[in-house]
Design a protein around this motif. Structure first.
Motif, PDB file in Angstrom:
ATOM      1  N   UNK A 191       0.809  -1.204   0.000  1.00 34.27           N
ATOM      2  CA  UNK A 191       0.000   0.000   0.000  1.00 34.27           C
ATOM      3  C   UNK A 191       0.846   1.259   0.000  1.00 34.27           C
ATOM      4  N   UNK A 192       0.215   2.361   0.414  1.00 35.59           N
ATOM      5  CA  UNK A 192       0.956   3.609   0.539  1.00 35.59           C
ATOM      6  C   UNK A 192       1.012   4.020   2.003  1.00 35.59           C
ATOM      7  N   UNK A 193       1.771   5.065   2.281  1.00 39.54           N
ATOM      8  CA  UNK A 193       1.998   5.472   3.660  1.00 39.54           C
ATOM      9  C   UNK A 193       0.698   5.825   4.367  1.00 39.54           C
ATOM     10  N   UNK A 194      -0.218   6.467   3.664  1.00 39.50           N
ATOM     11  CA  UNK A 194      -1.494   6.853   4.276  1.00 39.50           C
ATOM     12  C   UNK A 194      -2.294   5.625   4.691  1.00 39.50           C
ATOM     13  N   UNK A 195      -2.338   4.604   3.843  1.00 40.20           N
ATOM     14  CA  UNK A 195      -3.061   3.375   4.178  1.00 40.20           C
ATOM     15  C   UNK A 195      -2.421   2.662   5.361  1.00 40.20           C
ATOM     16  N   UNK A 196      -1.098   2.611   5.363  1.00 36.81           N
ATOM     17  CA  UNK A 196      -0.404   1.926   6.457  1.00 36.81           C
ATOM     18  C   UNK A 196      -0.613   2.645   7.785  1.00 36.81           C
ATOM     19  N   UNK A 197      -0.724   3.967   7.728  1.00 34.52           N
ATOM     20  CA  UNK A 197      -0.953   4.724   8.958  1.00 34.52           C
ATOM     21  C   UNK A 197      -2.332   4.458   9.531  1.00 34.52           C
ATOM     22  N   UNK A 198      -3.264   4.074   8.689  1.00 34.39           N
ATOM     23  CA  UNK A 198      -4.636   3.848   9.140  1.00 34.39           C
ATOM     24  C   UNK A 198      -4.904   2.403   9.538  1.00 34.39           C
ATOM     25  N   UNK A 199      -3.985   1.514   9.246  1.00 37.15           N
ATOM     26  CA  UNK A 199      -4.240   0.097   9.538  1.00 37.15           C
ATOM     27  C   UNK A 199      -2.967  -0.601   9.983  1.00 37.15           C
ATOM     28  N   UNK A 200      -2.945  -0.994  11.230  1.00 38.14           N
ATOM     29  CA  UNK A 200      -1.808  -1.769  11.727  1.00 38.14           C
ATOM     30  C   UNK A 200      -1.792  -3.165  11.119  1.00 38.14           C
ATOM     31  N   UNK A 201      -0.616  -3.737  11.038  1.00 39.23           N
ATOM     32  CA  UNK A 201      -0.438  -5.131  10.621  1.00 39.23           C
ATOM     33  C   UNK A 201      -1.032  -5.417   9.239  1.00 39.23           C
ATOM     34  N   UNK A 202      -0.919  -4.443   8.329  1.00 41.39           N
ATOM     35  CA  UNK A 202      -1.495  -4.650   7.001  1.00 41.39           C
ATOM     36  C   UNK A 202      -0.928  -5.860   6.290  1.00 41.39           C
ATOM     37  N   UNK A 203       0.359  -6.127   6.464  1.00 42.12           N
ATOM     38  CA  UNK A 203       0.982  -7.283   5.830  1.00 42.12           C
ATOM     39  C   UNK A 203       0.322  -8.579   6.281  1.00 42.12           C
ATOM     40  N   UNK A 204      -0.170  -8.603   7.511  1.00 43.03           N
ATOM     41  CA  UNK A 204      -0.744  -9.829   8.066  1.00 43.03           C
ATOM     42  C   UNK A 204      -1.975 -10.299   7.301  1.00 43.03           C
ATOM     43  N   UNK A 205      -2.647  -9.385   6.619  1.00 39.50           N
ATOM     44  CA  UNK A 205      -3.820  -9.788   5.845  1.00 39.50           C
ATOM     45  C   UNK A 205      -3.466 -10.822   4.788  1.00 39.50           C
ATOM     46  N   UNK A 206      -2.234 -10.795   4.335  1.00 36.03           N
ATOM     47  CA  UNK A 206      -1.828 -11.692   3.259  1.00 36.03           C
ATOM     48  C   UNK A 206      -1.805 -13.149   3.678  1.00 36.03           C
ATOM     49  N   UNK A 207      -1.601 -13.398   4.959  1.00 35.59           N
ATOM     50  CA  UNK A 207      -1.340 -14.779   5.378  1.00 35.59           C
ATOM     51  C   UNK A 207      -2.507 -15.706   5.035  1.00 35.59           C
ATOM     52  N   UNK A 208      -3.718 -15.258   5.281  1.00 32.76           N
ATOM     53  CA  UNK A 208      -4.874 -16.113   5.011  1.00 32.76           C
ATOM     54  C   UNK A 208      -5.099 -16.316   3.519  1.00 32.76           C
ATOM     55  N   UNK A 209      -4.601 -15.392   2.689  1.00 30.28           N
ATOM     56  CA  UNK A 209      -4.829 -15.482   1.248  1.00 30.28           C
ATOM     57  C   UNK A 209      -3.774 -16.310   0.539  1.00 30.28           C
ATOM     58  N   UNK A 210      -2.688 -16.623   1.205  1.00 30.40           N
ATOM     59  CA  UNK A 210      -1.605 -17.372   0.572  1.00 30.40           C
ATOM     60  C   UNK A 210      -1.893 -18.867   0.603  1.00 30.40           C
ATOM     61  N   UNK A 211      -1.454 -19.608  -0.403  1.00 33.02           N
ATOM     62  CA  UNK A 211      -1.649 -21.065  -0.403  1.00 33.02           C
ATOM     63  C   UNK A 211      -0.676 -21.744   0.543  1.00 33.02           C
ATOM     64  N   UNK A 212      -0.895 -23.025   0.784  1.00 30.22           N
ATOM     65  CA  UNK A 212       0.020 -23.792   1.613  1.00 30.22           C
ATOM     66  C   UNK A 212       1.420 -23.752   1.008  1.00 30.22           C
TER      67      UNK A 212
END
Length: 461
Positions: A68-89
């Motif tokens: 994302x961009x800096x503004x989005x990251x400032x509004x949402x902690x742990x944004x990277x963590x959203x990816x974990x559920x979407x990734x395959x085994x």
């Protein structure tokens, strides 16, 4: 739950964390077929968005995760963590330009995204595993994640399975794991040991009230954590309406949070002397329940007029704080789901705290953002002291008027800490109202990571 990193594997897939400029640079380095795939996908590196890129053998060659961009990251902690559920085994290794606090937040968020509360039904977790990124202290982050998971599990467990007995069992299991000493004073023994307000609040329940006392470590500065352990709060004779009673299994969130923090401290083997005090009660209704209008005499001999039996948390904390204060620790912290007023003031995401020690306040403000554990200082506003002083007793447990409810509750507690200069109080919510990255709806720790990060500065560790 998978709250650990996975071992290194040579065949792990690269997981590229990219913002928009980084995406353009990466795409330029891909082969033509992969470049065409990314361009055709419409992937724009939105925060936490995932794109799997195929290889020539038909399998996956790499994964892209948007930063994302800096503004989005400032509004949402742990944004990277959203990816974990979407990734395959599979097993992945992180490729990014992150360092320092940003890298730690990403790595911790990944671990916390593996949390599931599965006591009552299957709750499969994500299947993707991550090798610990270079530059992070993997053991420390795993200890923090385990402490947070303990807090969440305790809060999420309904009162039918998490009364004072079970809260004691959780503390006993933690003590056994880390070689701590545990002492418990329960039932009428509370009166003999001079904990009259803990006894008064909990005596109406068939589940005996108690004070849980855990001690660990024999060298270094002394830290005492006091956590409100009201395992269910009906409101007592000032009965709560049903809509207000629905989340009262979380009214032991302070106890859950200090136990989670204690687990972190012990797992990391910090060089300090730790004490954890938990007044564990159920605020129930029966013929011997304490009543509006009663005057209780506390351990500290201060008398308290009961103007609302639903303001019980400060009563049990008062006896425990007075007991902790007698030892004069170097730092005394109380944590409690104490007032709805705190939530009205700052919402569910912020953990308001009060402090008599400038060094603690400064340290918390400095580290909270770094460890993605937001806190907000509130004032011990001395001019409001008269609001907690009724006509017939030393203190009023529920001042009328509806003003400054979190502050007056904190001032009430401060009356019981007279010998310990460094005192901090957290009026936490302990609940995530809706799913968020690394924080599913349900019980959540607040303030523990910030405190853990502040301890070296405050206690000189």
């Amino acid at each position: 739950m998978t709250l650990t990193f996975v071992p290194h594997r040579e065949d792990s897939l690269p997981l590229h964390l990219v913002d928009k400029p980084g995406l353009a640079a990466l795409v330029d380095r891909l082969d033509p077929a992969q470049r065409a795939w990314v361009e055709a996908s419409g992937f724009e590196a939105g925060l936490g968005k995932v794109l799997m890129v195929p290889g020539h053998d038909g399998g996956h060659a790499l994964a892209l995760v948007g930063h994302g961009d800096e503004a989005k990251r400032a509004r949402q902690r742990f944004g990277f963590a959203k990816a974990r559920a979407a990734l395959p085994a599979g097993t992945f290794h992180l490729v990014s330009n992150l360092e320092g606090a940003e890298l730690e937040e990403a790595a911790l968020g990944w671990l916390l995204a593996g949390y599931r509360f599965a006591r009552y039904k299957d709750a499969p977790g994500p299947k993707a595993g991550l090798i610990a990124p270079a530059g992070v202290d993997a053991a420390r982050l795993e200890a923090i994640a385990a402490g947070e998971a303990l807090t969440r599990d305790l809060i999420n467990t309904p009162a039918s399975d998490m009364g004072p007995d079970e809260l004691e069992d959780a503390a006993r299991a933690l003590a056994a794991r880390f070689g701590a000493h545990l002492a418990v004073t329960a039932g009428d023994d509370l009166l003999a040991a001079n904990f009259p307000m803990i006894h008064a609040v909990g005596r109406a329940s068939p589940r005996a009230p108690r004070l849980i006392d855990l001690a660990w470590g024999d060298t270094g500065p002394r830290l005492t954590l006091v956590g409100k352990g009201v395992c269910f709060d009906s409101g007592g004779l000032n009965l709560k309406p049903g809509t207000s009673m629905g989340l009262m299994k979380k009214d032991m969130g302070g106890a859950a949070t200090v136990l989670g923090l204690a687990r972190m401290i012990m797992a990391l083997d910090l060089k300090l002397q730790l004490r954890v005090l938990i007044p564990a009660v159920e605020n129930a209704i029966s013929g011997n329940a304490f009543r509006p209008g009663d005057v209780l005499t506390s351990r500290k001999t201060l008398t308290v007029e009961i103007n609302n039996t639903d303001a019980e948390g400060r009563l049990v904390l008062a006896d425990a704080l007075a007991y902790a204060d007698e030892e004069r620790p170097d730092l005394l912290i109380s944590m409690a789901t104490l007032t709805g007023a705190a939530r009205v003031a700052v919402g569910a995401d912020l953990a308001p705290f009060y402090s008599t020690e400038p060094k603690l306040s400064d340290a918390l403000r400095t580290v909270a953002g770094r460890v993605a554990d937001p806190v907000w200082e509130m004032p011990f506003w001395t001019p409001y002291e008269e609001m907690i002083e009724p006509g017939i007793a030393d203190l009023d447990n529920a001042p009328s008027g509806g003003m400054a409810g979190s502050i007056t509750a904190a001032l009430f507690l401060r009356r019981f800490v007279t010998q310990t200069p460094a005192y901090g109080h957290f009026d936490i919510y302990g609940w995530q109202p809706a799913d968020a990255p690394a924080r599913p709806k349900g019980g959540v720790g607040q303030g523990a990571r910030a405190l853990l990060a502040a301890l070296p500065e405050v206690l000189g560790l």
